[in-house]
Design a protein around this motif. Structure first.
Motif, PDB file in Angstrom:
ATOM      1  N   SER A 736       0.830  -1.204   0.000  1.00  0.00           N
ATOM      2  CA  SER A 736       0.000   0.000   0.000  1.00  0.00           C
ATOM      3  C   SER A 736       0.865   1.256   0.000  1.00  0.00           C
ATOM      4  O   SER A 736       0.407   2.328  -0.422  1.00  0.00           O
ATOM      5  CB  SER A 736      -0.945   0.003   1.203  1.00  0.00           C
ATOM      6  N   ASP A 737       2.116   1.132   0.455  1.00  0.00           N
ATOM      7  CA  ASP A 737       3.010   2.288   0.429  1.00  0.00           C
ATOM      8  C   ASP A 737       3.310   2.725  -1.014  1.00  0.00           C
ATOM      9  O   ASP A 737       3.394   3.924  -1.307  1.00  0.00           O
ATOM     10  CB  ASP A 737       4.306   1.967   1.170  1.00  0.00           C
ATOM     11  N   ILE A 738       3.460   1.749  -1.912  1.00  0.00           N
ATOM     12  CA  ILE A 738       3.692   2.072  -3.318  1.00  0.00           C
ATOM     13  C   ILE A 738       2.432   2.705  -3.919  1.00  0.00           C
ATOM     14  O   ILE A 738       2.508   3.686  -4.661  1.00  0.00           O
ATOM     15  CB  ILE A 738       4.074   0.815  -4.114  1.00  0.00           C
ATOM     16  N   ALA A 739       1.282   2.153  -3.582  1.00  0.00           N
ATOM     17  CA  ALA A 739       0.019   2.721  -4.072  1.00  0.00           C
ATOM     18  C   ALA A 739      -0.135   4.159  -3.598  1.00  0.00           C
ATOM     19  O   ALA A 739      -0.528   5.042  -4.372  1.00  0.00           O
ATOM     20  CB  ALA A 739      -1.155   1.866  -3.599  1.00  0.00           C
ATOM     21  N   PHE A 740       0.189   4.404  -2.335  1.00  0.00           N
ATOM     22  CA  PHE A 740       0.072   5.750  -1.782  1.00  0.00           C
ATOM     23  C   PHE A 740       1.060   6.709  -2.459  1.00  0.00           C
ATOM     24  O   PHE A 740       0.718   7.860  -2.764  1.00  0.00           O
ATOM     25  CB  PHE A 740       0.336   5.721  -0.278  1.00  0.00           C
ATOM     26  N   LYS A 741       2.261   6.222  -2.739  1.00  0.00           N
ATOM     27  CA  LYS A 741       3.244   7.051  -3.432  1.00  0.00           C
ATOM     28  C   LYS A 741       2.745   7.425  -4.832  1.00  0.00           C
ATOM     29  O   LYS A 741       2.891   8.577  -5.278  1.00  0.00           O
ATOM     30  CB  LYS A 741       4.581   6.304  -3.543  1.00  0.00           C
ATOM     31  N   MET A 742       2.119   6.471  -5.511  1.00  0.00           N
ATOM     32  CA  MET A 742       1.605   6.743  -6.852  1.00  0.00           C
ATOM     33  C   MET A 742       0.512   7.805  -6.835  1.00  0.00           C
ATOM     34  O   MET A 742       0.467   8.672  -7.709  1.00  0.00           O
ATOM     35  CB  MET A 742       1.059   5.458  -7.479  1.00  0.00           C
ATOM     36  N   VAL A 743      -0.355   7.747  -5.826  1.00  0.00           N
ATOM     37  CA  VAL A 743      -1.471   8.686  -5.806  1.00  0.00           C
ATOM     38  C   VAL A 743      -1.052  10.061  -5.304  1.00  0.00           C
ATOM     39  O   VAL A 743      -1.763  11.047  -5.523  1.00  0.00           O
ATOM     40  CB  VAL A 743      -2.641   8.128  -4.964  1.00  0.00           C
ATOM     41  N   THR A 744       0.084  10.148  -4.665  1.00  0.00           N
ATOM     42  CA  THR A 744       0.545  11.446  -4.160  1.00  0.00           C
ATOM     43  C   THR A 744       1.702  12.024  -4.967  1.00  0.00           C
ATOM     44  O   THR A 744       2.251  13.074  -4.617  1.00  0.00           O
ATOM     45  CB  THR A 744       0.949  11.341  -2.683  1.00  0.00           C
ATOM     46  N   PRO A 814     -10.404  -0.645   6.853  1.00  0.00           N
ATOM     47  CA  PRO A 814      -9.570   0.448   6.337  1.00  0.00           C
ATOM     48  C   PRO A 814      -8.092   0.069   6.320  1.00  0.00           C
ATOM     49  O   PRO A 814      -7.620  -0.696   7.167  1.00  0.00           O
ATOM     50  CB  PRO A 814      -9.830   1.567   7.338  1.00  0.00           C
ATOM     51  N   ARG A 815      -7.379   0.591   5.339  1.00  0.00           N
ATOM     52  CA  ARG A 815      -5.932   0.414   5.286  1.00  0.00           C
ATOM     53  C   ARG A 815      -5.284   1.681   5.836  1.00  0.00           C
ATOM     54  O   ARG A 815      -5.439   2.758   5.267  1.00  0.00           O
ATOM     55  CB  ARG A 815      -5.463   0.174   3.861  1.00  0.00           C
ATOM     56  N   VAL A 816      -4.591   1.525   6.917  1.00  0.00           N
ATOM     57  CA  VAL A 816      -3.905   2.658   7.535  1.00  0.00           C
ATOM     58  C   VAL A 816      -2.525   2.762   6.903  1.00  0.00           C
ATOM     59  O   VAL A 816      -1.729   1.834   6.984  1.00  0.00           O
ATOM     60  CB  VAL A 816      -3.803   2.482   9.061  1.00  0.00           C
ATOM     61  N   ILE A 817      -2.274   3.889   6.263  1.00  0.00           N
ATOM     62  CA  ILE A 817      -1.045   4.073   5.495  1.00  0.00           C
ATOM     63  C   ILE A 817      -0.267   5.239   6.077  1.00  0.00           C
ATOM     64  O   ILE A 817      -0.847   6.287   6.399  1.00  0.00           O
ATOM     65  CB  ILE A 817      -1.378   4.356   4.012  1.00  0.00           C
ATOM     66  N   GLU A 818       1.023   5.066   6.222  1.00  0.00           N
ATOM     67  CA  GLU A 818       1.865   6.147   6.722  1.00  0.00           C
ATOM     68  C   GLU A 818       1.767   7.338   5.789  1.00  0.00           C
ATOM     69  O   GLU A 818       1.939   7.219   4.580  1.00  0.00           O
ATOM     70  CB  GLU A 818       3.318   5.679   6.832  1.00  0.00           C
ATOM     71  N   GLY A 819       1.485   8.490   6.360  1.00  0.00           N
ATOM     72  CA  GLY A 819       1.278   9.689   5.564  1.00  0.00           C
ATOM     73  C   GLY A 819      -0.167  10.148   5.569  1.00  0.00           C
ATOM     74  O   GLY A 819      -0.465  11.277   5.190  1.00  0.00           O
ATOM     75  N   LEU A 820      -1.072   9.276   6.011  1.00  0.00           N
ATOM     76  CA  LEU A 820      -2.487   9.638   6.147  1.00  0.00           C
ATOM     77  C   LEU A 820      -2.859   9.599   7.625  1.00  0.00           C
ATOM     78  O   LEU A 820      -2.725   8.557   8.277  1.00  0.00           O
ATOM     79  CB  LEU A 820      -3.384   8.674   5.372  1.00  0.00           C
ATOM     80  N   ASP A 821      -3.331  10.719   8.147  1.00  0.00           N
ATOM     81  CA  ASP A 821      -3.740  10.778   9.545  1.00  0.00           C
ATOM     82  C   ASP A 821      -5.244  10.580   9.722  1.00  0.00           C
ATOM     83  O   ASP A 821      -5.700  10.229  10.806  1.00  0.00           O
ATOM     84  CB  ASP A 821      -3.382  12.150  10.147  1.00  0.00           C
ATOM     85  N   HIS A 822      -5.987  10.824   8.634  1.00  0.00           N
ATOM     86  CA  HIS A 822      -7.440  10.777   8.760  1.00  0.00           C
ATOM     87  C   HIS A 822      -8.079  10.452   7.418  1.00  0.00           C
ATOM     88  O   HIS A 822      -7.654  10.956   6.381  1.00  0.00           O
ATOM     89  CB  HIS A 822      -7.984  12.127   9.265  1.00  0.00           C
ATOM     90  N   VAL A 823      -9.101   9.608   7.426  1.00  0.00           N
ATOM     91  CA  VAL A 823      -9.915   9.316   6.241  1.00  0.00           C
ATOM     92  C   VAL A 823     -11.363   9.229   6.675  1.00  0.00           C
ATOM     93  O   VAL A 823     -11.684   8.618   7.705  1.00  0.00           O
ATOM     94  CB  VAL A 823      -9.498   7.995   5.558  1.00  0.00           C
ATOM     95  N   GLU A 824     -12.228   9.853   5.893  1.00  0.00           N
ATOM     96  CA  GLU A 824     -13.657   9.790   6.175  1.00  0.00           C
ATOM     97  C   GLU A 824     -14.400   9.473   4.885  1.00  0.00           C
ATOM     98  O   GLU A 824     -14.176  10.100   3.848  1.00  0.00           O
ATOM     99  CB  GLU A 824     -14.156  11.124   6.731  1.00  0.00           C
ATOM    100  N   GLY A 825     -15.275   8.467   4.937  1.00  0.00           N
ATOM    101  CA  GLY A 825     -16.048   8.095   3.764  1.00  0.00           C
ATOM    102  C   GLY A 825     -17.422   7.613   4.151  1.00  0.00           C
ATOM    103  O   GLY A 825     -17.637   7.116   5.260  1.00  0.00           O
ATOM    104  N   SER A 826     -18.365   7.777   3.249  1.00  0.00           N
ATOM    105  CA  SER A 826     -19.707   7.243   3.461  1.00  0.00           C
ATOM    106  C   SER A 826     -20.268   6.811   2.130  1.00  0.00           C
ATOM    107  O   SER A 826     -19.935   7.363   1.076  1.00  0.00           O
ATOM    108  CB  SER A 826     -20.625   8.280   4.106  1.00  0.00           C
ATOM    109  N   TYR A 827     -21.139   5.812   2.181  1.00  0.00           N
ATOM    110  CA  TYR A 827     -21.793   5.303   0.976  1.00  0.00           C
ATOM    111  C   TYR A 827     -23.223   4.930   1.316  1.00  0.00           C
ATOM    112  O   TYR A 827     -23.465   4.181   2.257  1.00  0.00           O
ATOM    113  CB  TYR A 827     -21.049   4.086   0.426  1.00  0.00           C
ATOM    114  N   HIS A 828     -24.169   5.491   0.556  1.00  0.00           N
ATOM    115  CA  HIS A 828     -25.578   5.170   0.780  1.00  0.00           C
ATOM    116  C   HIS A 828     -25.923   3.945  -0.057  1.00  0.00           C
ATOM    117  O   HIS A 828     -26.159   4.034  -1.256  1.00  0.00           O
ATOM    118  CB  HIS A 828     -26.483   6.339   0.402  1.00  0.00           C
TER     119      HIS A 828
END
Length: 903
Positions: A736-744, A814-828
């Protein structure tokens, strides 16, 4: 405008009230729209909204009556389901007396849960014309010498009208109408409905949609008038080279059914008694070029009683159109949002450059000021070409210009039969300087609820999500388009193979994609080849596997995400024919030996290129087609069971085994541990689509990482096909660290690069600011791949268990990834809101979750150590079931919960 509540199925949000459950009122979900039901077996659904915990439905009873009075006293003269012991609350099929065309019916549901029971308030639905024989109206229209040259399809809008008398007080009136390509309808001067660009676009020689409206309140006792404006839309004549023309000019079919308070029935139909003309204010209209409205040709009162239409001509009765006429199921397009411009700049030569601040789709609503005869032009574009001009090279031949000829009367104007993809507008001919207060952007797309919300502590990710949100809804136009701005705007299948799944977390696009499934089926040729574009405005029968894969993936998405199996049942035979065609024509020793597009839009090695020329970056077409075919074999085995074709299951399973064996024998390099020429796409698809042997997966994934890190410097290294799996694939295999690097990333190629270079929607190309203008749309969604799915399923952790359908059994992980302190999501979901909001700071993981009634959830709480989990410290309410890959696992019923752990 009263709205007819609903369609082929009825989704009602039932909010149950009982002694220990909050009593709240039911409401109709956004899935309803002004369209009558065209089926005798509507499907009923409801939600149970409650703050209480562990609520499950035990039984239900549905009542349907012909009048609200009967329903009120419990007299279900149409259908009483009687008490059904079941937790099912979606797609309950009507099983009562035969429903009649044009009639309104009233219903309610009584539900018993483990916490009490209550009944909903009454709701209603109305039928459309069920039988074709009930259509008495005739298609009318006609050609005019005043039509502009056909090479640009700039024909005049048609104006049609008819006056009629109603003998008595109107008790009920329903209008069934189809204007092709597009229409606006009026009764006694009042516009019917709030839809725009209606009806839904289709392959018109296959099917045609009509709309249904309750117009009771618009009619008067005595004299009345109905008026309709017709635009050519995509029906006739069409604008693009190579496109199909379905007709020579717009046409109308309308049937108004009236019942008086004395029970007298009256029918007003489109026929030769109508009057028409083609020299009104809308002089020409075209989806790609824009619209010309000449206000000096205004006809005040043309759609009201008493207008002098002596100069109008008799409408011509046309031949019956070939397409099958059916009630429209998917909602119409509407103005769904507005945008205020952020700046306006005057150029030295007197033009104005308007900046909306957001790349959007729709048009301008303008408060116009001008002298009589002044010609005001609005030219739309996505980019600027320097400070004083707009960039139009990427629009190709689309003129994208709205023109208004002033009649010296200030007023609000907006077009009727065109739309644009734009951020910037060049304003010409404005002698009075336009102000920002005079201009508003109208955002148009198919009417649907926004069902998802997502945000993180990372501002760049939030901006990328913003680009995705605006790009997705900007490409909804009764079918999913590739782009909204240039001379294309087609429903390319390959763009949505995986994207549709991510989109359905953000928008309630259930009916939208159900309709597109039919578009794809209708575009299938008799020899079984699937068109790469649906509806079939272009004929692109390349006969490949990877683009038609969307047909199968969308059907599976509709079943998994919404619990709706109908697309699978309705399309199974067509899907089967295509699969057998591919096998018989292209399969050799288990390998599909034909491909058209490759791994489309692989990031090129040079910024001026559209497609990569480097052989080491290009994935073997046979590998792509064969891996896709294998995946579709597995889906067909599943679809065979769901559609009642059990006899086919073994065939698809055996064929899948054959293909898998051949795939590995042909493409896998045993010595080096990768497929073919070791592209990231070749390896990640083999891993994600189940082709790789278990003992080889570690080596294969090691090569994925090696390529990404060393060849692509931890940037995206896949085209459209590989990007559909890359983010989830990396995370599932522990990176997930590689995925996070790609998205950032903010350097080329990346989503962040687009944002850093001013994008507010997703580009067509990773280098969309430097590549050939012929292909650098600023609003495409195909490069999103599985990114939106990753945002919701992986970062927010909102998903469902493998065996679950429609989020009946939720999985929160949830996947907790270094570099993210908070994530909020909702789906109806179809059961209600699923929410996940977590933070991770100073070794403490805090998580708030919400689980809707009538569902359960398996909840994975990240922990520092799994060897000594203190389950009670994490939660005293969930049932602890064990650990899994760094998580403490619990089972929860419905409710709102706060969880904490050391991490």
């Amino acid at each position: 405008m009263k709205r007819i509540n609903l369609l082929l199925f009825l989704f009602f949000c039932l909010q149950i009230g009982a002694k220990n459950i909050e009593v709240v009122n039911p409401k109709v979900e956004m899935r309803t729209n002004p369209i009558g039901i065209g089926s005798r077996t509507p499907l009923f659904s409801w939600e149970i909204n409650t703050e209480k915990e562990n609520v499950m439905q035990i039984s239900y009873r549905l009542l349907v009556a012909s009048t609200p009075e009967k329903l009120k006293v419990g007299k279900a003269d149409m259908w009483d389901s009687e008490l059904i012991t079941s937790d099912k609350s979606n797609y309950i099929a009507y099983r009562g007396k035969a429903l009649q065309s044009g009639e309104r019916y009233y219903w309610k549901v009584m539900v018993k849960t483990n916490k009490g029971k209550k009944e909903s308030r009454p709701a209603y639905f109305q039928m459309a014309l069920i039988n074709h024989s009930e259509w008495i109206a005739k298609w009318i229209g006609g050609d005019f010498k005043s039509d502009q040259p056909k090479d640009h399809s700039k024909i005049n809008a048609r104006y049609l009208r008819k006056e009629f008398k109603v003998d008595g007080k109107v008790a009920k009136a329903t209008l069934y109408i189809c204007g092709l390509g597009l229409y606006e309808a009026y009764i006694n001067g009042e516009k019917i409905g709030d839809q725009v660009l209606a009806p839904a676009a289709t392959t018109y020689d296959k099917s045609i949609r009509y709309n249904t409206f309750d117009v009771t309140h618009l009619l008067n006792r005595g004299e009345n008038a109905i008026g309709v404006i017709l635009g050519n839309g995509r029906f006739a004549p069409f604008r693009l080279p190579g496109s199909r023309n379905f007709g020579t000019s717009p046409c109308l079919l309308a049937q108004l059914e009236i019942t008086t308070d004395k029970g007298v029935k009256q029918r007003i139909i489109s026929d030769k008694s109508w009057k028409m003309m083609a020299d009104g204010p809308i002089q020409w209209n075209n989806e790609y070029d824009g619209e010309l409205q000449d206000a000096t040709k205004a006809m005040p009162g043309w759609n009201k009683v008493g207008y002098n239409a002596a100069s109008w001509v008799q409408a011509q009765q046309l031949k019956k159109l070939k397409g099958y006429l059916m009630a429209q199921v998917n909602p119409n397009i509407k103005v769904m949002d507005t945008v205020k411009p952020i700046s306006i700049h005057k150029t030295p030569d007197g033009r104005y450059i308007l900046d909306m601040g957001q790349n959007m789709v729709g048009w301008l609503r303008v408060n116009l000021h001008g002298n009589e005869g002044d010609t005001l032009k609005m030219h739309f574009a996505e980019r600027l070409n320097g400070e004083d001009s707009i960039y139009v090279a990427n629009l190709r031949s689309a003129e994208t210009t709205d023109t208004y000829v002033s009649n010296h009367a200030a007023g609000i104007w907006e077009p009727s039969f065109t739309y644009h993809g734009f951020r910037y507008v060049e304003l010409k001919g404005f002698k009075t300087a336009p102000s920002l207060a005079d201009i508003q952007g109208q955002v148009v797309y198919d009417e649907m609820a926004t069902t998802g919300q997502f945000s993180t502590s990372n501002d760049l990710i939030n901006k990328i999500y913003h680009c995705a949100f605006w790009g997705i809804r900007g490409n909804y136009r009764s079918f999913p388009t590739d782009c909204p701005q240039r001379n294309e705007r087609m429903g390319w299948l390959g763009d949505r193979a995986t994207g549709s799944l991510g989109e359905c977390y953000i928008f309630d696009n259930h009916l939208f994609y159900n309709k597109w499934e039919q578009d794809i089926r209708e575009a299938q040729r008799e020899d079984s080849v699937v068109n790469d574009v649906a509806p079939r405005y272009w004929s692109v029968y390349s006969d490949n596997v990877t683009w038609p894969m969307a047909w199968y993936n969308v059907a599976d998405m509709l079943y998994r995400q919404f619990g709706d199996v109908r697309a699978i049942i309705e399309n199974y035979e067509g899907m089967k024919r295509f699969m057998l065609h591919q096998k018989n024509k292209f399969m050799k020793d288990g390998i599909i030996t034909h491909d058209t597009y490759g791994d489309w839009c692989m990031p090129p090695e040079s910024p001026e290129l559209i497609h990569s020329k480097d052989p080491s970056r290009i994935t073997n077409g046979n590998l792509l087609s064969t891996s896709a075919y294998y995946q579709l074999c597995l889906k067909m085995a599943k679809f065979a069971k769901l559609s009642g074709n059990e006899k086919d299951i073994a065939f698809w399973q055996d064929l899948a085994k054959e293909v898998r064996k051949s795939f590995n024998a042909t493409f896998y390099n045993t010595e080096k541990g990768y497929y073919d020429n070791n592209t990231v796409t070749a390896n990640i698809l083999a891993l994600r689509w189940g082709l790789a042997e278990e003992q080889n997966k570690e080596k294969i994934f090691a090569n994925v990482i090696d390529q990404m890190v060393n060849k692509f410097n931890t940037h995206i290294g896949t085209g459209v096909l590989g990007t559909q799996e890359i983010m989830r694939g990396l995370t599932d295999y522990g990176r997930s660290d590689i995925a996070f690097k790609m998205v950032t990333n903010t350097s080329f190629p990346s989503w962040g690069f687009m944002v850093e270079h001013g994008a507010t929607t997703i580009w067509e190309l990773w280098n969309g600011d430097t590549a050939n203008p012929a292909m650098n749309s600023g609003n495409h969604v195909m490069l999103l791949g599985d990114l939106v799915i990753w945002f919701y399923n992986y970062l927010a952790g909102i998903g469902q268990q493998p065996e679950s359908i429609g989020f009946k059994k939720i999985e929160l992980r949830p996947r907790v990834i270094e570099g993210l302190d908070h994530v909020e999501g909702s789906y109806h979901s179809i059961y209600g809101d699923i929410k996940s909001s977590w933070s991770h700071q100073n070794g403490q993981f805090s998580w708030s979750i919400s689980i809707p009634a009538n569902t359960t959830a398996k909840v994975y709480v990240p922990v520092k150590e799994t060897s000594n989990v203190d389950a009670k410290a994490i939660s005293s309410k969930g049932r602890y079931v064990g650990t899994d890959k760094g998580c403490a696992v619990f089972e929860f019923g419905s409710g709102n919960y706060q969880l904490t752990s050391n991490l």
